[in-house]
Design a protein around this motif. Structure first.
Motif, PDB file in Angstrom:
ATOM      1  N   ASN B  41       0.855  -1.187   0.000  1.00  0.00           N
ATOM      2  CA  ASN B  41       0.000   0.000   0.000  1.00  0.00           C
ATOM      3  C   ASN B  41       0.900   1.250   0.000  1.00  0.00           C
ATOM      4  N   ALA B  42       0.276   2.415  -0.060  1.00  0.00           N
ATOM      5  CA  ALA B  42       1.044   3.666  -0.172  1.00  0.00           C
ATOM      6  C   ALA B  42       1.985   3.862   1.015  1.00  0.00           C
ATOM      7  N   VAL B  43       1.544   3.483   2.201  1.00  0.00           N
ATOM      8  CA  VAL B  43       2.380   3.644   3.397  1.00  0.00           C
ATOM      9  C   VAL B  43       3.631   2.780   3.278  1.00  0.00           C
ATOM     10  N   GLU B  44       3.455   1.562   2.808  1.00  0.00           N
ATOM     11  CA  GLU B  44       4.605   0.649   2.659  1.00  0.00           C
ATOM     12  C   GLU B  44       5.584   1.156   1.595  1.00  0.00           C
ATOM     13  N   VAL B  45       5.068   1.815   0.572  1.00  0.00           N
ATOM     14  CA  VAL B  45       5.960   2.401  -0.434  1.00  0.00           C
ATOM     15  C   VAL B  45       6.822   3.493   0.206  1.00  0.00           C
ATOM     16  N   ILE B  46       6.224   4.326   1.042  1.00  0.00           N
ATOM     17  CA  ILE B  46       7.000   5.379   1.717  1.00  0.00           C
ATOM     18  C   ILE B  46       8.051   4.749   2.637  1.00  0.00           C
ATOM     19  N   GLU B  47       7.671   3.684   3.338  1.00  0.00           N
ATOM     20  CA  GLU B  47       8.653   2.990   4.203  1.00  0.00           C
ATOM     21  C   GLU B  47       9.820   2.458   3.369  1.00  0.00           C
ATOM     22  N   TYR B  79      12.826  -5.705   0.663  1.00  0.00           N
ATOM     23  CA  TYR B  79      11.645  -6.012   1.473  1.00  0.00           C
ATOM     24  C   TYR B  79      11.891  -5.757   2.963  1.00  0.00           C
ATOM     25  N   ALA B  80      13.046  -5.148   3.286  1.00  0.00           N
ATOM     26  CA  ALA B  80      13.424  -4.954   4.693  1.00  0.00           C
ATOM     27  C   ALA B  80      12.349  -4.222   5.484  1.00  0.00           C
ATOM     28  N   HIS B  81      11.740  -3.203   4.853  1.00  0.00           N
ATOM     29  CA  HIS B  81      10.774  -2.375   5.589  1.00  0.00           C
ATOM     30  C   HIS B  81       9.539  -3.170   6.015  1.00  0.00           C
ATOM     31  N   LEU B  82       9.284  -4.310   5.355  1.00  0.00           N
ATOM     32  CA  LEU B  82       8.101  -5.102   5.703  1.00  0.00           C
ATOM     33  C   LEU B  82       8.294  -5.845   7.026  1.00  0.00           C
ATOM     34  N   ASN B  83       9.546  -5.940   7.468  1.00  0.00           N
ATOM     35  CA  ASN B  83       9.832  -6.636   8.731  1.00  0.00           C
ATOM     36  C   ASN B  83       9.799  -5.707   9.935  1.00  0.00           C
TER      37      ASN B  83
END
Lengths: 174, 174
Positions: B41-47, B79-83
Protein backbone atom coordinates in the motif's frame (compact mmCIF):
# COMPACT_ATOMS: atom_id res chain seq x y z
CA UNK A 1 -18.81 -0.15 -4.37
CA UNK A 2 -15.68 1.49 -2.95
CA UNK A 3 -16.72 4.94 -4.17
CA UNK A 4 -17.02 7.54 -1.44
CA UNK A 5 -17.79 11.18 -2.08
CA UNK A 6 -15.58 12.66 0.64
CA UNK A 7 -12.64 10.45 -0.36
CA UNK A 8 -13.14 11.30 -4.02
CA UNK A 9 -12.83 15.00 -3.24
CA UNK A 10 -9.73 14.33 -1.10
CA UNK A 11 -7.92 13.21 -4.25
CA UNK A 12 -9.41 15.77 -6.62
CA UNK A 13 -8.32 18.63 -4.39
CA UNK A 14 -4.77 17.28 -3.98
CA UNK A 15 -3.84 16.64 -7.61
CA UNK A 16 -3.20 20.23 -8.81
CA UNK A 17 -0.97 21.24 -5.93
CA UNK A 18 0.87 17.91 -6.02
CA UNK A 19 1.71 18.47 -9.68
CA UNK A 20 2.49 22.12 -9.02
CA UNK A 21 5.06 21.14 -6.44
CA UNK A 22 6.51 18.42 -8.64
CA UNK A 23 6.78 20.35 -11.92
CA UNK A 24 7.29 24.03 -11.03
CA UNK A 25 10.81 25.19 -11.76
CA UNK A 26 11.89 21.93 -13.43
CA UNK A 27 14.34 22.13 -16.33
CA UNK A 28 12.99 22.18 -19.86
CA UNK A 29 14.65 18.82 -20.48
CA UNK A 30 12.24 17.20 -17.98
CA UNK A 31 9.21 19.21 -19.02
CA UNK A 32 9.61 18.67 -22.76
CA UNK A 33 10.83 15.10 -23.00
CA UNK A 34 8.31 12.55 -24.27
CA UNK A 35 8.05 8.89 -25.23
CA UNK A 36 8.51 9.43 -28.96
CA UNK A 37 6.47 10.77 -31.87
CA UNK A 38 2.80 11.54 -31.11
CA UNK A 39 3.27 11.14 -27.35
CA UNK A 40 2.72 13.84 -24.76
CA UNK A 41 5.25 15.63 -22.61
CA UNK A 42 4.46 16.76 -19.04
CA UNK A 43 3.30 20.20 -20.20
CA UNK A 44 0.83 18.67 -22.65
CA UNK A 45 -0.53 16.44 -19.90
CA UNK A 46 -1.25 19.53 -17.77
CA UNK A 47 -2.95 21.19 -20.77
CA UNK A 48 -5.10 18.07 -21.18
CA UNK A 49 -6.04 18.16 -17.48
CA UNK A 50 -7.11 21.81 -17.84
CA UNK A 51 -9.16 20.93 -20.94
CA UNK A 52 -10.90 18.22 -18.93
CA UNK A 53 -11.81 20.70 -16.20
CA UNK A 54 -13.29 23.05 -18.79
CA UNK A 55 -15.12 20.65 -21.08
CA UNK A 56 -15.37 17.20 -19.59
CA UNK A 57 -16.15 16.45 -15.95
CA UNK A 58 -18.48 19.18 -14.67
CA UNK A 59 -20.14 19.87 -18.06
CA UNK A 60 -20.92 16.15 -18.40
CA UNK A 61 -22.17 15.96 -14.84
CA UNK A 62 -24.50 18.92 -15.41
CA UNK A 63 -25.67 17.38 -18.67
CA UNK A 64 -26.42 14.04 -16.96
CA UNK A 65 -28.34 15.72 -14.15
CA UNK A 66 -30.41 17.74 -16.63
CA UNK A 67 -30.99 15.22 -19.40
CA UNK A 68 -30.74 11.83 -17.71
CA UNK A 69 -30.71 9.21 -20.47
CA UNK A 70 -32.73 11.35 -22.92
CA UNK A 71 -29.73 12.46 -24.94
CA UNK A 72 -26.12 11.27 -25.01
CA UNK A 73 -23.69 13.89 -23.78
CA UNK A 74 -21.42 15.48 -26.38
CA UNK A 75 -18.13 13.67 -27.05
CA UNK A 76 -15.02 15.04 -25.33
CA UNK A 77 -12.07 15.62 -27.64
CA UNK A 78 -9.11 14.13 -25.77
CA UNK A 79 -6.71 15.81 -28.18
CA UNK A 80 -8.24 19.31 -28.20
CA UNK A 81 -5.36 20.84 -26.21
CA UNK A 82 -2.89 19.84 -28.92
CA UNK A 83 -4.55 22.29 -31.32
CA UNK A 84 -4.11 25.26 -29.02
CA UNK A 85 -0.79 27.04 -29.23
CA UNK A 86 -0.43 28.10 -25.62
CA UNK A 87 2.44 30.40 -24.75
CA UNK A 88 1.99 30.36 -20.99
CA UNK A 89 4.67 28.97 -18.67
CA UNK A 90 4.27 25.67 -16.85
CA UNK A 91 3.80 27.62 -13.63
CA UNK A 92 0.92 29.58 -15.18
CA UNK A 93 -0.68 26.39 -16.48
CA UNK A 94 -0.41 24.73 -13.08
CA UNK A 95 -1.99 27.78 -11.48
CA UNK A 96 -4.81 27.69 -14.04
CA UNK A 97 -5.37 23.98 -13.36
CA UNK A 98 -5.49 24.60 -9.61
CA UNK A 99 -7.92 27.49 -9.91
CA UNK A 100 -10.37 25.77 -12.23
CA UNK A 101 -10.19 22.51 -10.26
CA UNK A 102 -11.10 24.34 -7.04
CA UNK A 103 -14.01 26.03 -8.81
CA UNK A 104 -15.16 22.65 -10.09
CA UNK A 105 -14.97 21.03 -6.66
CA UNK A 106 -17.21 23.82 -5.38
CA UNK A 107 -19.64 23.17 -8.23
CA UNK A 108 -19.51 19.44 -7.49
CA UNK A 109 -20.38 20.03 -3.85
CA UNK A 110 -23.31 22.22 -4.88
CA UNK A 111 -24.58 19.83 -7.54
CA UNK A 112 -24.33 16.50 -5.75
CA UNK A 113 -26.09 15.25 -2.66
CA UNK A 114 -24.53 11.78 -2.37
CA UNK A 115 -27.65 10.11 -1.00
CA UNK A 116 -29.76 11.42 -3.88
CA UNK A 117 -27.65 11.70 -7.01
CA UNK A 118 -24.92 9.06 -7.24
CA UNK A 119 -27.15 6.44 -8.86
CA UNK A 120 -28.63 8.78 -11.45
CA UNK A 121 -27.89 7.82 -15.02
CA UNK A 122 -26.88 9.41 -18.28
CA UNK A 123 -25.99 8.28 -21.76
CA UNK A 124 -22.37 8.18 -22.91
CA UNK A 125 -21.95 8.70 -26.67
CA UNK A 126 -19.75 5.62 -27.07
CA UNK A 127 -20.80 3.11 -24.43
CA UNK A 128 -24.34 3.97 -23.40
CA UNK A 129 -25.76 4.10 -19.89
CA UNK A 130 -23.42 5.36 -17.17
CA UNK A 131 -23.98 6.43 -13.58
CA UNK A 132 -23.01 9.67 -11.87
CA UNK A 133 -20.82 7.69 -9.45
CA UNK A 134 -18.99 6.16 -12.44
CA UNK A 135 -18.28 9.59 -13.92
CA UNK A 136 -16.92 10.83 -10.59
CA UNK A 137 -14.83 7.68 -10.03
CA UNK A 138 -13.41 8.13 -13.52
CA UNK A 139 -12.47 11.73 -12.75
CA UNK A 140 -10.30 10.48 -9.87
CA UNK A 141 -8.73 7.58 -11.76
CA UNK A 142 -8.09 9.94 -14.69
CA UNK A 143 -5.98 12.07 -12.30
CA UNK A 144 -4.06 8.95 -11.24
CA UNK A 145 -3.55 7.93 -14.88
CA UNK A 146 -2.01 11.25 -15.79
CA UNK A 147 0.20 11.51 -12.69
CA UNK A 148 1.52 8.05 -13.62
CA UNK A 149 1.96 9.18 -17.22
CA UNK A 150 4.03 12.21 -16.22
CA UNK A 151 6.53 10.19 -14.19
CA UNK A 152 6.62 7.45 -16.86
CA UNK A 153 7.45 10.01 -19.56
CA UNK A 154 10.18 11.52 -17.39
CA UNK A 155 11.60 8.07 -16.55
CA UNK A 156 11.92 7.36 -20.27
CA UNK A 157 14.52 10.11 -20.50
CA UNK A 158 16.93 8.12 -18.30
CA UNK A 159 16.13 4.69 -19.82
CA UNK A 160 19.60 4.20 -21.23
CA UNK A 161 21.34 5.96 -18.34
CA UNK A 162 20.29 3.47 -15.64
CA UNK A 163 22.37 0.74 -17.34
CA UNK A 164 21.77 -2.79 -16.03
CA UNK A 165 19.34 -1.55 -13.35
CA UNK A 166 16.72 -1.31 -16.10
CA UNK A 167 15.39 -4.77 -15.26
CA UNK A 168 14.65 -3.75 -11.66
CA UNK A 169 12.62 -0.66 -12.57
CA UNK A 170 8.98 -1.46 -13.25
CA UNK A 171 8.32 1.89 -14.88
CA UNK A 172 10.72 0.98 -17.74
CA UNK A 173 9.05 -2.38 -18.44
CA UNK A 174 7.00 -1.11 -21.39
CA UNK B 1 23.76 10.16 -22.17
CA UNK B 2 20.83 12.27 -20.97
CA UNK B 3 22.06 12.20 -17.37
CA UNK B 4 22.67 15.62 -15.88
CA UNK B 5 23.65 16.16 -12.25
CA UNK B 6 21.69 19.37 -11.68
CA UNK B 7 18.56 17.91 -13.27
CA UNK B 8 18.94 14.71 -11.27
CA UNK B 9 18.93 16.71 -8.05
CA UNK B 10 15.90 18.71 -9.24
CA UNK B 11 13.87 15.51 -9.13
CA UNK B 12 15.42 14.03 -5.99
CA UNK B 13 14.63 17.16 -4.02
CA UNK B 14 11.02 17.34 -5.25
CA UNK B 15 9.87 13.78 -4.57
CA UNK B 16 9.42 13.89 -0.77
CA UNK B 17 7.41 17.10 -0.68
CA UNK B 18 5.35 16.03 -3.69
CA UNK B 19 4.38 12.84 -1.88
CA UNK B 20 3.88 14.74 1.37
CA UNK B 21 1.38 17.00 -0.30
CA UNK B 22 -0.38 14.13 -2.04
CA UNK B 23 -0.67 11.71 0.90
CA UNK B 24 -0.88 13.82 4.08
CA UNK B 25 -4.33 13.79 5.59
CA UNK B 26 -5.71 11.19 3.17
CA UNK B 27 -8.29 8.72 4.45
CA UNK B 28 -7.12 5.31 5.60
CA UNK B 29 -9.02 3.72 2.74
CA UNK B 30 -6.62 5.36 0.26
CA UNK B 31 -3.51 4.84 2.36
CA UNK B 32 -4.13 1.18 3.13
CA UNK B 33 -5.61 -0.15 -0.09
CA UNK B 34 -3.34 -2.38 -2.16
CA UNK B 35 -3.38 -4.53 -5.29
CA UNK B 36 -3.99 -7.83 -3.50
CA UNK B 37 -1.99 -10.25 -1.38
CA UNK B 38 1.76 -9.54 -1.08
CA UNK B 39 1.43 -6.10 -2.70
CA UNK B 40 2.30 -2.80 -1.06
CA UNK B 41 0.00 0.00 0.00
CA UNK B 42 1.04 3.67 -0.17
CA UNK B 43 2.38 3.64 3.40
CA UNK B 44 4.60 0.65 2.66
CA UNK B 45 5.96 2.40 -0.43
CA UNK B 46 7.00 5.38 1.72
CA UNK B 47 8.65 2.99 4.20
CA UNK B 48 10.56 1.42 1.29
CA UNK B 49 11.69 4.86 0.08
CA UNK B 50 12.98 5.67 3.59
CA UNK B 51 14.81 2.31 3.70
CA UNK B 52 16.47 3.17 0.38
CA UNK B 53 17.67 6.51 1.76
CA UNK B 54 19.18 4.76 4.77
CA UNK B 55 20.71 1.68 3.20
CA UNK B 56 20.81 1.90 -0.58
CA UNK B 57 21.72 5.01 -2.53
CA UNK B 58 24.29 6.95 -0.52
CA UNK B 59 25.81 3.90 1.20
CA UNK B 60 26.32 2.28 -2.21
CA UNK B 61 27.73 5.47 -3.67
CA UNK B 62 30.21 5.77 -0.80
CA UNK B 63 31.12 2.10 -1.21
CA UNK B 64 31.72 2.54 -4.95
CA UNK B 65 33.88 5.60 -4.41
CA UNK B 66 35.97 3.79 -1.78
CA UNK B 67 36.22 0.32 -3.24
CA UNK B 68 35.83 0.77 -6.98
CA UNK B 69 35.48 -2.69 -8.51
CA UNK B 70 37.52 -4.40 -5.78
CA UNK B 71 34.51 -5.72 -3.89
CA UNK B 72 30.80 -5.94 -4.82
CA UNK B 73 28.64 -3.72 -2.66
CA UNK B 74 26.36 -5.47 -0.17
CA UNK B 75 22.91 -6.49 -1.46
CA UNK B 76 20.00 -4.18 -0.62
CA UNK B 77 16.99 -5.96 0.85
CA UNK B 78 14.05 -4.48 -1.03
CA UNK B 79 11.65 -6.01 1.47
CA UNK B 80 13.42 -4.95 4.69
CA UNK B 81 10.77 -2.37 5.59
CA UNK B 82 8.10 -5.10 5.70
CA UNK B 83 9.83 -6.64 8.73
CA UNK B 84 9.70 -3.45 10.77
CA UNK B 85 6.49 -2.84 12.68
CA UNK B 86 6.39 0.93 12.46
CA UNK B 87 3.73 2.71 14.47
CA UNK B 88 4.37 6.21 13.15
CA UNK B 89 1.71 8.11 11.18
CA UNK B 90 1.98 8.69 7.44
CA UNK B 91 2.74 12.35 8.17
CA UNK B 92 5.67 11.34 10.40
CA UNK B 93 6.97 8.92 7.75
CA UNK B 94 6.75 11.59 5.04
CA UNK B 95 8.61 14.00 7.30
CA UNK B 96 11.28 11.37 7.93
CA UNK B 97 11.62 10.73 4.19
CA UNK B 98 11.96 14.44 3.49
CA UNK B 99 14.58 14.96 6.20
CA UNK B 100 16.78 12.03 5.25
CA UNK B 101 16.48 12.81 1.52
CA UNK B 102 17.67 16.38 2.12
CA UNK B 103 20.61 15.08 4.16
CA UNK B 104 21.43 12.66 1.35
CA UNK B 105 21.32 15.37 -1.32
CA UNK B 106 23.80 17.33 0.76
CA UNK B 107 26.04 14.26 1.00
CA UNK B 108 25.69 13.72 -2.75
CA UNK B 109 26.78 17.29 -3.46
CA UNK B 110 29.79 16.83 -1.20
CA UNK B 111 30.76 13.44 -2.62
CA UNK B 112 30.37 14.03 -6.34
CA UNK B 113 32.19 16.40 -8.62
CA UNK B 114 30.41 15.62 -11.92
CA UNK B 115 33.47 16.14 -14.10
CA UNK B 116 35.51 13.72 -11.99
CA UNK B 117 33.27 11.02 -10.57
CA UNK B 118 30.37 10.11 -12.84
CA UNK B 119 32.31 7.55 -14.86
CA UNK B 120 33.84 5.79 -11.86
CA UNK B 121 32.84 2.16 -11.52
CA UNK B 122 31.80 -0.29 -8.88
CA UNK B 123 30.65 -3.87 -8.72
CA UNK B 124 26.97 -4.74 -8.26
CA UNK B 125 26.40 -8.06 -6.46
CA UNK B 126 23.97 -9.31 -9.13
CA UNK B 127 24.99 -7.75 -12.44
CA UNK B 128 28.64 -6.76 -12.15
CA UNK B 129 30.22 -3.51 -13.27
CA UNK B 130 28.12 -0.37 -12.89
CA UNK B 131 28.93 3.33 -13.13
CA UNK B 132 28.28 6.09 -10.62
CA UNK B 133 26.07 7.85 -13.19
CA UNK B 134 24.00 4.67 -13.53
CA UNK B 135 23.47 4.47 -9.77
CA UNK B 136 22.35 8.12 -9.67
CA UNK B 137 20.08 7.74 -12.71
CA UNK B 138 18.52 4.71 -11.04
CA UNK B 139 17.89 6.70 -7.86
CA UNK B 140 15.77 9.14 -9.91
CA UNK B 141 13.91 6.50 -11.92
CA UNK B 142 13.29 4.59 -8.68
CA UNK B 143 11.46 7.69 -7.39
CA UNK B 144 9.38 7.77 -10.58
CA UNK B 145 8.62 4.05 -10.28
CA UNK B 146 7.26 4.42 -6.78
CA UNK B 147 5.23 7.58 -7.48
CA UNK B 148 3.64 5.64 -10.34
CA UNK B 149 3.10 2.67 -8.04
CA UNK B 150 1.30 4.76 -5.41
CA UNK B 151 -1.24 6.17 -7.89
CA UNK B 152 -1.66 2.76 -9.56
CA UNK B 153 -2.42 1.13 -6.20
CA UNK B 154 -4.93 3.86 -5.38
CA UNK B 155 -6.55 3.60 -8.83
CA UNK B 156 -7.10 -0.11 -8.22
CA UNK B 157 -9.51 0.78 -5.43
CA UNK B 158 -11.95 2.33 -7.92
CA UNK B 159 -11.46 -0.29 -10.66
CA UNK B 160 -15.03 -1.54 -10.49
CA UNK B 161 -16.49 1.89 -9.74
CA UNK B 162 -15.50 3.51 -13.04
CA UNK B 163 -17.82 1.15 -14.92
CA UNK B 164 -17.42 1.17 -18.71
CA UNK B 165 -14.77 3.94 -18.58
CA UNK B 166 -12.28 1.23 -17.55
CA UNK B 167 -11.16 0.77 -21.17
CA UNK B 168 -10.18 4.44 -21.45
CA UNK B 169 -7.99 4.48 -18.35
CA UNK B 170 -4.44 3.31 -19.04
CA UNK B 171 -3.65 2.86 -15.37
CA UNK B 172 -6.23 0.04 -15.14
CA UNK B 173 -4.85 -1.86 -18.13
CA UNK B 174 -2.87 -4.36 -16.04
Amino acid sequence: MQFNMKETIEVLERTPQTLEYFLSGLSESWLHCNEGEATWNAVEVIEHLIEGEKNNWIPRLEFMLQEGCNRPFPPFDRYAHLNVQSQTSIEQKLQEFKTIRMQNINKLNNLIEPNLHLKLKGSHPAFGTVKVSELLSTWVVHDFTHIAQIVRVMAERYRADVGPWKDYLGILKN
